[in-house]
Motif scaffolding. Sequence first.
Motif, PDB file in Angstrom:
ATOM      1  N   CYS A  69       7.283  -1.425  -0.533  1.00  0.00           N
ATOM      2  CA  CYS A  69       6.227  -2.254  -0.960  1.00  0.00           C
ATOM      3  C   CYS A  69       6.161  -3.882  -1.580  1.00  0.00           C
ATOM      4  O   CYS A  69       5.475  -5.031  -0.963  1.00  0.00           O
TER       5      CYS A  69
ATOM      6  N   VAL B  80      -3.592 -11.110   6.592  1.00  0.00           N
ATOM      7  CA  VAL B  80      -3.966  -9.883   6.500  1.00  0.00           C
ATOM      8  C   VAL B  80      -4.960  -9.420   5.459  1.00  0.00           C
ATOM      9  O   VAL B  80      -5.488 -10.801   5.527  1.00  0.00           O
TER      10      VAL B  80
ATOM     11  N   LYS C  32      -8.712  -5.603   2.523  1.00  0.00           N
ATOM     12  CA  LYS C  32      -8.072  -4.441   1.776  1.00  0.00           C
ATOM     13  C   LYS C  32      -6.697  -4.001   2.204  1.00  0.00           C
ATOM     14  O   LYS C  32      -5.933  -3.315   0.375  1.00  0.00           O
ATOM     15  N   ASP C  33      -6.154  -4.660   3.035  1.00  0.00           N
ATOM     16  CA  ASP C  33      -4.495  -4.358   2.986  1.00  0.00           C
ATOM     17  C   ASP C  33      -3.802  -4.651   2.118  1.00  0.00           C
ATOM     18  O   ASP C  33      -3.089  -3.892   1.497  1.00  0.00           O
TER      19      ASP C  33
ATOM     20  N   THR D 226      -4.540  -3.178  -1.449  1.00  0.00           N
ATOM     21  CA  THR D 226      -3.268  -1.827  -1.449  1.00  0.00           C
ATOM     22  C   THR D 226      -2.229  -2.442  -1.238  1.00  0.00           C
ATOM     23  O   THR D 226      -1.519  -1.294  -2.451  1.00  0.00           O
ATOM     24  N   GLN D 227      -1.254  -2.613  -1.173  1.00  0.00           N
ATOM     25  CA  GLN D 227      -0.382  -3.476  -1.497  1.00  0.00           C
ATOM     26  C   GLN D 227      -0.254  -4.014  -2.954  1.00  0.00           C
ATOM     27  O   GLN D 227       1.179  -3.357  -3.469  1.00  0.00           O
TER      28      GLN D 227
ATOM     29  N   ASP E 234       4.597   0.806   2.649  1.00  0.00           N
ATOM     30  CA  ASP E 234       4.129  -0.312   3.183  1.00  0.00           C
ATOM     31  C   ASP E 234       3.112  -0.309   4.261  1.00  0.00           C
ATOM     32  O   ASP E 234       3.527  -0.076   5.185  1.00  0.00           O
ATOM     33  N   ILE E 235       1.923  -0.964   3.407  1.00  0.00           N
ATOM     34  CA  ILE E 235       0.986  -0.535   5.414  1.00  0.00           C
ATOM     35  C   ILE E 235       0.905  -2.464   6.004  1.00  0.00           C
ATOM     36  O   ILE E 235       0.427  -2.100   6.500  1.00  0.00           O
ATOM     37  N   LEU E 236       1.899  -3.660   5.112  1.00  0.00           N
ATOM     38  CA  LEU E 236       1.919  -4.659   6.087  1.00  0.00           C
ATOM     39  C   LEU E 236       3.334  -5.047   6.843  1.00  0.00           C
ATOM     40  O   LEU E 236       2.681  -5.957   8.063  1.00  0.00           O
TER      41      LEU E 236
END
Length: 311
Positions: A18, A196, A199-200, A203-204, A229-231
């Motif tokens: 992340c 990005v 909201k992402d 989260t990160q 890791d959502i990015l």
Amino acid sequence: MSASIKVFAPATVANVVCGYDVLGFAVNEPGDEVIMKLTEGSGIRITKITGDEGRLPLDPQKNTVSASVQHYLNHIGKPDVGVEIELHKKMPIGSGLGSSSASTVAGLFAVNTLFDNLLTNKELVPFAMKGEELACGYGHADNVAPALLGGFVLIRSYQPLDIISLPHPDDLYAAIVYPEVDVPTKDARQMIRSKVLLKDAVTQWGNVAGLVSGLFMKDYDLIGRSMTDILVEPTRSILIPDFYKLRSLAMKTGATGFGISGSGPSVFALTKDEATARAITQKLQQHLKGIGINSLSFVSEVNKKGPVILD
């Protein structure tokens, strides 16, 4: 001032899932070796490179080791000193394990030692970042800082550079598998989105803070659930064969968390002990072999020393 030295510098796992460009840790193996000699003449010469299959330049202006050493020599007011460098690659190039970083750090540690440690290892980081700039177009520190300092490192800020060494559980192990497919760092960086969603990002941020907190608290459960890791991972995972299958196998075999090392294609798992780490590498290599991909594996504690002088 001694005239010759041999130095080992460790590989690193950057991002730690992340923490894109801001987190990294060093491992005991693999790594690179540099032999450096001060000579009577002037200027830097690279006399030998092994283990690179002819891929790395001998031109001192184009090689990350010599270029960084030259920046160092300019800084200490000895730009024309004669230096001979041998580079022995003991790790795969383009593996996502900080190959250029290990070479650069070994060279900088060597030259700094030959000049009686005029700078601390932390003060060498900006010079090592110059090498990363040459290697992949961007001077990031998440490989070079842990390679120089050992352990887990957080780069809180790049301007000004603010590097923080983090604690970690003593029995933490890394299980690393390098699938032998080509993922150039420059290409992998260019794939990443430049914008990005808020909201992402939130989260990160939560995951990065959770991972750092987990390391401080030695809380494996918190470390594991923060390694999301959502990015970056959704894009980079496309370049890694069967990435999500590999993650599933690692987690089922007892991994605390799993992700891509640097820009890939190497993947890594954090575990609570060496036996689990070895079981994970075995399972992952077995799966890769089944889909026709050769791989290398490394099992290591977190490296606490950074570069070392070899006899």
